[in-house]
Design an enzyme around this catalytic site. Structure first.
Site, PDB file in Angstrom:
ATOM      1  N   TYR A 160     111.580 103.028  19.534  1.00 45.20           N
ATOM      2  CA  TYR A 160     110.834 103.410  18.334  1.00 45.20           C
ATOM      3  C   TYR A 160     111.357 104.735  17.792  1.00 45.20           C
ATOM      4  CZ  TYR A 160     106.884 104.502  15.294  1.00 45.20           C
ATOM      5  OH  TYR A 160     106.106 104.826  14.209  1.00 45.20           O
ATOM      6  N   LYS A 164     113.168 105.159  14.072  1.00 43.89           N
ATOM      7  CA  LYS A 164     112.625 106.050  13.049  1.00 43.89           C
ATOM      8  C   LYS A 164     113.514 107.265  12.814  1.00 43.89           C
ATOM      9  CE  LYS A 164     108.939 103.832  11.734  1.00 43.89           C
ATOM     10  NZ  LYS A 164     108.806 103.359  10.323  1.00 43.89           N
ATOM     11  N   THR A 195      94.986 104.048  12.215  1.00 44.42           N
ATOM     12  CA  THR A 195      95.217 102.639  11.895  1.00 44.42           C
ATOM     13  C   THR A 195      95.364 101.881  13.209  1.00 44.42           C
ATOM     14  OG1 THR A 195      97.645 102.633  11.904  1.00 44.42           O
ATOM     15  CG2 THR A 195      96.555 103.380   9.872  1.00 44.42           C
TER      16      THR A 195
END
Length: 256
Positions: A160, A164, A195
């Site tokens: 990840y 990114k 979220t």
């Protein structure tokens, strides 16, 4: 609210939930007609329904950002429906719960393909239409984890972080190449946002907030609306002299 995107057409990936949905609603409230794409068509259609309930105009399409033909089909619908495109938000993203030791090649490829290659594919397919429409703006979604490793445990998520970390440089490269077409390209780096992208409870719990307060200068968890407002501004003419940057929207996380 000022209709800063009046008479403009927008395209967003991952628009069926979270930051993507909130951004789509924000842009529609500010006057844009929106193409809502998501790998989950039902979720995209739900966002369309929310926009239409507020008097806006939107379309939905199922798009897996790893699939060029699906992107191309959604772009064709925009061209046939509205004839032009001005705004693009590369929001779709994924993560899997893997440490370096447990990380598989399949998980690495999946996350890199969605988070980084997907932004390249979408931009490559949509930029010609934006250029033909007289120019416009693109915002890519990065994260503070493009710059620092954020972990409350003993392991990181290398795939990840790597995916990114590539977004700011992709953004700069696209800004250089697309400037002659009148297209600005920037990215937004969210901090911790409430979220379901990560474990929502870990972000919103008292324990989670205490951990995050060690870094946050604004002592609260971010909301999707915080990111949507920054994206809307970067897409707008108010930011017409800003190109190729990464804007942290992180409650001061990167300051300490």
């Amino acid at each position: 609210m000022t209709p800063r995107h009046q008479n403009k057409n927008g395209f967003i990936t991952g628009g069926g939930s979270g930051i993507g949905r909130e951004t789509a609603l924000r842009l529609a409230r500010e006057g844009a007609r929106m193409m809502i794409t998501d790998v989950n068509l039902d979720a995209a259609q739900e966002t369309v329904s929310l926009i239409e309930a507020e008097g806006g105009i939107a379309l939905a399409a199922r798009v897996d950002v790893r699939e060029r033909e699906q992107i191309r089909a959604a772009a064709l619908r925009v061209r046939e429906s509205w004839g032009s495109l001005h705004l693009l938000v590369n929001n779709a993203g994924v993560v899997t719960n893997h440490s370096f030791e447990t990380l598989t090649e399949d998980a690495w490829d999946f996350v890199l393909d969605v988070n980084l290659k997907g932004q390249f594919l979408v931009a490559q397919e949509l930029a010609p239409l934006i250029g033909e429409s007289g120019g416009g703006a693109i915002v890519n979604l990065s994260t503070v984890e493009a710059l620092v490793v954020v972990t409350s445990g003993t392991t990181a998520q290398p795939h990840y972080n790597a995916s990114k970390g590539g977004v700011p440089m992709l953004t700069k490269a696209l800004a250089v190449e697309l400037a002659p077409k009148g297209i600005r390209v920037n990215c937004v780096a969210p901090g911790p946002i409430a979220t379901n992208f990560f474990d929502l409870e870990s972000v919103t719990s008292a324990e989670g907030l205490e951990f995050m307060k060690q870094r946050l200068l604004v002592p609260r968890v971010g909301q999707p609306a915080d990111i949507a407002s920054a994206i809307s501004w970067l897409l707008s003419d108010e930011a017409s002299w800003i190109d190729g940057i990464q804007l942290p929207v992180d409650g001061g996380w990167l300051t300490r």
